[in-house]
Scaffold this motif. Structure first.
Motif, PDB file in Angstrom:
ATOM      1  N   TYR A 191       0.813  -1.219   0.000  1.00  0.00           N
ATOM      2  CA  TYR A 191       0.000   0.000   0.000  1.00  0.00           C
ATOM      3  C   TYR A 191       0.850   1.273   0.000  1.00  0.00           C
ATOM      4  CZ  TYR A 191      -3.737  -3.307   0.680  1.00  0.00           C
ATOM      5  OH  TYR A 191      -4.603  -4.344   0.503  1.00  0.00           O
ATOM      6  N   PRO A 192       1.852   1.408   0.888  1.00  0.00           N
ATOM      7  CA  PRO A 192       2.700   2.602   0.775  1.00  0.00           C
ATOM      8  C   PRO A 192       3.502   2.622  -0.530  1.00  0.00           C
ATOM      9  CG  PRO A 192       3.291   1.347   2.753  1.00  0.00           C
ATOM     10  CD  PRO A 192       2.155   0.652   2.090  1.00  0.00           C
ATOM     11  N   ALA A 193       3.851   1.448  -1.059  1.00  0.00           N
ATOM     12  CA  ALA A 193       4.588   1.408  -2.333  1.00  0.00           C
ATOM     13  C   ALA A 193       3.746   1.988  -3.456  1.00  0.00           C
ATOM     14  CB  ALA A 193       5.018  -0.022  -2.654  1.00  0.00           C
ATOM     15  N   ALA A 194       2.446   1.679  -3.468  1.00  0.00           N
ATOM     16  CA  ALA A 194       1.558   2.232  -4.498  1.00  0.00           C
ATOM     17  C   ALA A 194       1.464   3.751  -4.359  1.00  0.00           C
ATOM     18  CB  ALA A 194       0.173   1.606  -4.384  1.00  0.00           C
ATOM     19  N   PHE A 195       1.346   4.221  -3.121  1.00  0.00           N
ATOM     20  CA  PHE A 195       1.275   5.663  -2.868  1.00  0.00           C
ATOM     21  C   PHE A 195       2.537   6.359  -3.365  1.00  0.00           C
ATOM     22  CE2 PHE A 195       2.062   9.362  -0.215  1.00  0.00           C
ATOM     23  CZ  PHE A 195       0.846  10.020  -0.264  1.00  0.00           C
TER      24      PHE A 195
ATOM     25  N   ASN B 154      13.298   9.873 -11.002  1.00  0.00           N
ATOM     26  CA  ASN B 154      11.987   9.717 -10.371  1.00  0.00           C
ATOM     27  C   ASN B 154      11.129   8.699 -11.117  1.00  0.00           C
ATOM     28  OD1 ASN B 154      11.170  11.802  -8.056  1.00  0.00           O
ATOM     29  ND2 ASN B 154      12.769  12.686  -9.342  1.00  0.00           N
ATOM     30  N   PHE B 155      11.177   8.711 -12.436  1.00  0.00           N
ATOM     31  CA  PHE B 155      10.429   7.718 -13.221  1.00  0.00           C
ATOM     32  C   PHE B 155      10.949   6.308 -12.964  1.00  0.00           C
ATOM     33  CE2 PHE B 155       9.676  11.180 -16.626  1.00  0.00           C
ATOM     34  CZ  PHE B 155       8.566  11.647 -15.947  1.00  0.00           C
ATOM     35  N   VAL B 156      12.257   6.162 -12.852  1.00  0.00           N
ATOM     36  CA  VAL B 156      12.852   4.845 -12.599  1.00  0.00           C
ATOM     37  C   VAL B 156      12.423   4.329 -11.218  1.00  0.00           C
ATOM     38  CG1 VAL B 156      15.049   3.650 -12.185  1.00  0.00           C
ATOM     39  CG2 VAL B 156      14.781   5.123 -14.190  1.00  0.00           C
ATOM     40  N   VAL B 157      12.430   5.192 -10.207  1.00  0.00           N
ATOM     41  CA  VAL B 157      11.997   4.772  -8.865  1.00  0.00           C
ATOM     42  C   VAL B 157      10.527   4.353  -8.900  1.00  0.00           C
ATOM     43  CG1 VAL B 157      11.575   5.559  -6.504  1.00  0.00           C
ATOM     44  CG2 VAL B 157      13.725   6.121  -7.639  1.00  0.00           C
ATOM     45  N   ALA B 158       9.677   5.133  -9.554  1.00  0.00           N
ATOM     46  CA  ALA B 158       8.256   4.782  -9.659  1.00  0.00           C
ATOM     47  C   ALA B 158       8.080   3.459 -10.386  1.00  0.00           C
ATOM     48  CB  ALA B 158       7.489   5.891 -10.374  1.00  0.00           C
ATOM     49  N   GLY B 159       8.816   3.283 -11.484  1.00  0.00           N
ATOM     50  CA  GLY B 159       8.732   2.027 -12.234  1.00  0.00           C
ATOM     51  C   GLY B 159       9.233   0.836 -11.437  1.00  0.00           C
TER      52      GLY B 159
ATOM     53  N   ILE C 263      -6.360   3.565  -6.130  1.00  0.00           N
ATOM     54  CA  ILE C 263      -6.737   4.763  -5.376  1.00  0.00           C
ATOM     55  C   ILE C 263      -5.529   5.320  -4.629  1.00  0.00           C
ATOM     56  CG2 ILE C 263      -8.109   5.579  -3.414  1.00  0.00           C
ATOM     57  CD1 ILE C 263     -10.330   3.668  -4.420  1.00  0.00           C
ATOM     58  N   LEU C 264      -4.731   4.455  -4.016  1.00  0.00           N
ATOM     59  CA  LEU C 264      -3.543   4.933  -3.301  1.00  0.00           C
ATOM     60  C   LEU C 264      -2.523   5.554  -4.247  1.00  0.00           C
ATOM     61  CD1 LEU C 264      -3.019   2.248  -0.564  1.00  0.00           C
ATOM     62  CD2 LEU C 264      -3.368   4.672  -0.226  1.00  0.00           C
ATOM     63  N   GLY C 265      -2.315   4.950  -5.410  1.00  0.00           N
ATOM     64  CA  GLY C 265      -1.405   5.534  -6.397  1.00  0.00           C
ATOM     65  C   GLY C 265      -1.891   6.895  -6.864  1.00  0.00           C
TER      66      GLY C 265
ATOM     67  N   ALA D 174      -0.152  10.585  -6.254  1.00  0.00           N
ATOM     68  CA  ALA D 174       0.075  11.501  -7.368  1.00  0.00           C
ATOM     69  C   ALA D 174      -0.570  12.859  -7.095  1.00  0.00           C
ATOM     70  CB  ALA D 174      -0.476  10.901  -8.657  1.00  0.00           C
ATOM     71  N   LEU D 175      -1.812  12.851  -6.595  1.00  0.00           N
ATOM     72  CA  LEU D 175      -2.510  14.103  -6.319  1.00  0.00           C
ATOM     73  C   LEU D 175      -1.832  14.900  -5.212  1.00  0.00           C
ATOM     74  CD1 LEU D 175      -4.887  16.034  -6.702  1.00  0.00           C
ATOM     75  CD2 LEU D 175      -6.158  14.628  -5.071  1.00  0.00           C
ATOM     76  N   LEU D 176      -1.481  14.247  -4.123  1.00  0.00           N
ATOM     77  CA  LEU D 176      -0.834  14.963  -3.023  1.00  0.00           C
ATOM     78  C   LEU D 176       0.523  15.533  -3.436  1.00  0.00           C
ATOM     79  CD1 LEU D 176      -1.777  12.750   0.041  1.00  0.00           C
ATOM     80  CD2 LEU D 176      -2.655  15.001  -0.563  1.00  0.00           C
ATOM     81  N   MET D 177       1.283  14.777  -4.219  1.00  0.00           N
ATOM     82  CA  MET D 177       2.570  15.293  -4.693  1.00  0.00           C
ATOM     83  C   MET D 177       2.344  16.476  -5.634  1.00  0.00           C
ATOM     84  SD  MET D 177       5.801  15.334  -4.578  1.00  0.00           S
ATOM     85  CE  MET D 177       6.523  13.844  -3.964  1.00  0.00           C
ATOM     86  N   ALA D 178       1.340  16.403  -6.498  1.00  0.00           N
ATOM     87  CA  ALA D 178       1.051  17.503  -7.416  1.00  0.00           C
ATOM     88  C   ALA D 178       0.648  18.762  -6.649  1.00  0.00           C
ATOM     89  CB  ALA D 178      -0.050  17.095  -8.393  1.00  0.00           C
TER      90      ALA D 178
END
Length: 108
Positions: A6-10, A57-62, A81-83, A87-91
């Motif tokens: 779950y935190p990984a998806a976030f 950042n893309f590599v870490v997300a991938g 939903i967590l992902g 994304a929304l909170l970071m934006a």
């Protein structure tokens, strides 16, 4: 599912969104703030540094998506939903942070 999925998806969503402004500004040839700039991210880094920071950042997300998240398709709704929340909170954070930094910068 293990708890750490779950935190990984976030954080996968957060890292993916964080890579966007850096990568786009870099490929446009613009300077932009990165954590690698002087003054704790308040200074601007070159276009090349931004491309590399965005790509990192893309590599870490991938990597989070590939190695941590389950391989079932479609992904469970809770992970989507967590992902999206990451994304929304970071934006929202990036919009507020860069708005402050860019408005405080001297304009020629």
């Amino acid at each position: 599912m293990p708890w750490y999925v779950y935190p990984a998806a976030f954080f996968a969503g957060a890292f993916a969104v964080n890579g966007l402004p850096h990568f786009v500004q870099g490929i446009c040839g613009n300077k932009f703030q990165t954590p690698l700039a002087r003054f704790g991210g308040a200074g601007e880094s070159s276009a090349l540094v931004n491309i590399l920071w965005g790509w990192f950042n893309f590599v870490v997300a991938g990597a989070l998506v590939h190695f941590v998240l389950p391989t079932e398709f479609p992904a469970p709704l809770s992970l989507c939903i967590l992902g999206a929340a990451g994304a929304l909170l970071m934006a929202l954070y990036l919009g507020r942070h860069f708005g402050k930094v860019r408005s405080a910068a001297p304009h020629p």
